[in-house]
Design an enzyme around this catalytic site. Structure first.
Site, PDB file in Angstrom:
ATOM      1  N   SER A 135       1.065  -1.553   0.046  1.00  0.00           N
ATOM      2  CA  SER A 135      -0.255  -0.133  -0.087  1.00  0.00           C
ATOM      3  C   SER A 135       0.628   1.306  -0.156  1.00  0.00           C
ATOM      4  O   SER A 135       2.270   1.161   0.443  1.00  0.00           O
ATOM      5  CB  SER A 135      -0.594   0.047   1.161  1.00  0.00           C
ATOM      6  N   TYR A 148      -3.179  -1.447   9.930  1.00  0.00           N
ATOM      7  CA  TYR A 148      -2.401  -1.610   8.637  1.00  0.00           C
ATOM      8  C   TYR A 148      -1.404  -0.701   8.492  1.00  0.00           C
ATOM      9  O   TYR A 148      -0.400  -1.480   7.451  1.00  0.00           O
ATOM     10  CB  TYR A 148      -3.712  -0.160   8.304  1.00  0.00           C
TER      11      TYR A 148
END
Length: 291
Positions: A135, A148
């Site tokens: 990401s 995350y």
């Protein structure tokens, strides 16, 4: 991609489903692995006759291995794997529900490792391509996304390490970096009482949302070109190259926002409880937590 077989985890919706449709449109056979069996079957049906769904939780080694072996049995082997399954939850480390925090790490990082472990021998056999999905958060971190950020930074490190280890075996390994993609996970984050609205305060290019079709096409291009780096948007490569500077520039504003986010998250915990406030966002997050 005629005669190639691509296995994609997290294929029921979002980037996984878009990537499946993109590679199927280019002639590949597609093995979809993930939760939400009905959604997974719908995605497979949309990909045509050369697609099949195999329901499994990427955190369950036995179930995942069985799904991979079933896919190999169906299609004869694997040429590319997209380790995409992932979830996200909002909330500062101090206040987040530990079960939700740990589940994000379990799905996003250990799930990617288990996918690699189960599929890599098949890629070695066919000198294939592995694409773990990290990401933009792997490179530049925002408060309230501790699990995350950590998981995606770990995915990046795992992908780059694996790339060096298997190159002599003929296997190419990339790493995908996506910014804000129009998925249920991103929409769920935007709607969260604590994190909602935070993205609106970012500079224009950094808050832009990109379509799942753009992400899916980028994955298909990455597989076709055995790319080391897959990015949406493409200009994020510049951030990756200058990440230390980017983090230093962003840090004062991120620190300021962390205090605001904590106040909002604690208020949400008071209203709904820590478990509900910390619950992974979006339909995929709900399924991932349940799995």
């Amino acid at each position: 991609m005629n005669d190639q077989v691509v296995l994609i985890t997290g294929g029921a919706r979002g980037i996984g489903a878009a990537a499946a449709r993109a590679v199927a449109a280019r002639g590949a056979s597609v093995a979809l692995v993930g939760l939400e069996g009905e959604e997974l079957e719908r995605t497979a049906a949309a990909c045509g006759e050369r697609a099949a769904a195999f329901e499994a939780d990427v955190t369950d080694r036995d179930a995942l291995t069985a799904a991979v072996e079933a896919a190999v049995g169906r299609f004869g082997g694997l040429d590319a794997v997209v380790a995409n399954a992932g979830i996200a939850q909002a909330g500062p480390v101090l206040h987040a529900d530990p079960a939700a925090f740990e589940r994000v790490l379990e799905v996003n990082l250990l799930g990617v490792y288990r996918t690699i472990s189960a599929t890599l021998p098949h890629l070695v056999a066919r000198r294939g391509y592995m694409l773990p999905v990290a990401s933009a958060a792997a490179a530049v971190w925002a408060p309230g996304m501790g699990a995350y950020n950590t998981s995606k930074a770990g995915v990046e490190a795992l992908a780059r390490t694996l790339s060096m280890e298997v190159e002599h075996l003929g296997v190419a390994v990339g790493c995908a970096y996506f910014s804000w993609i129009d998925t249920d996970m991103v929409r769920g984050g935007d709607a969260h009482p604590a994190s909602g609205g935070a993205r609106d305060k970012l500079p224009g290019p950094l808050r832009k949302t990109y379509s799942v079709q753009q992400a899916g096409a980028a994955v298909a291009d990455g597989i076709a070109g055995r790319a080391r780096t897959v990015c949406v948007p493409g200009w994020y490569r510049a951030i990756l190259a200058t990440r230390t500077l980017a983090r230093a520039i962003a840090r004062p504003e991120m620190v300021r926002r962390a205090a605001e986010l904590e106040e909002r998250f604690v208020a949400d915990v008071v209203r709904r409880g820590a478990a509900e406030a910390s619950r992974p966002v979006g339909a995929g997050g709900v399924a991932g937590m349940r799995g």
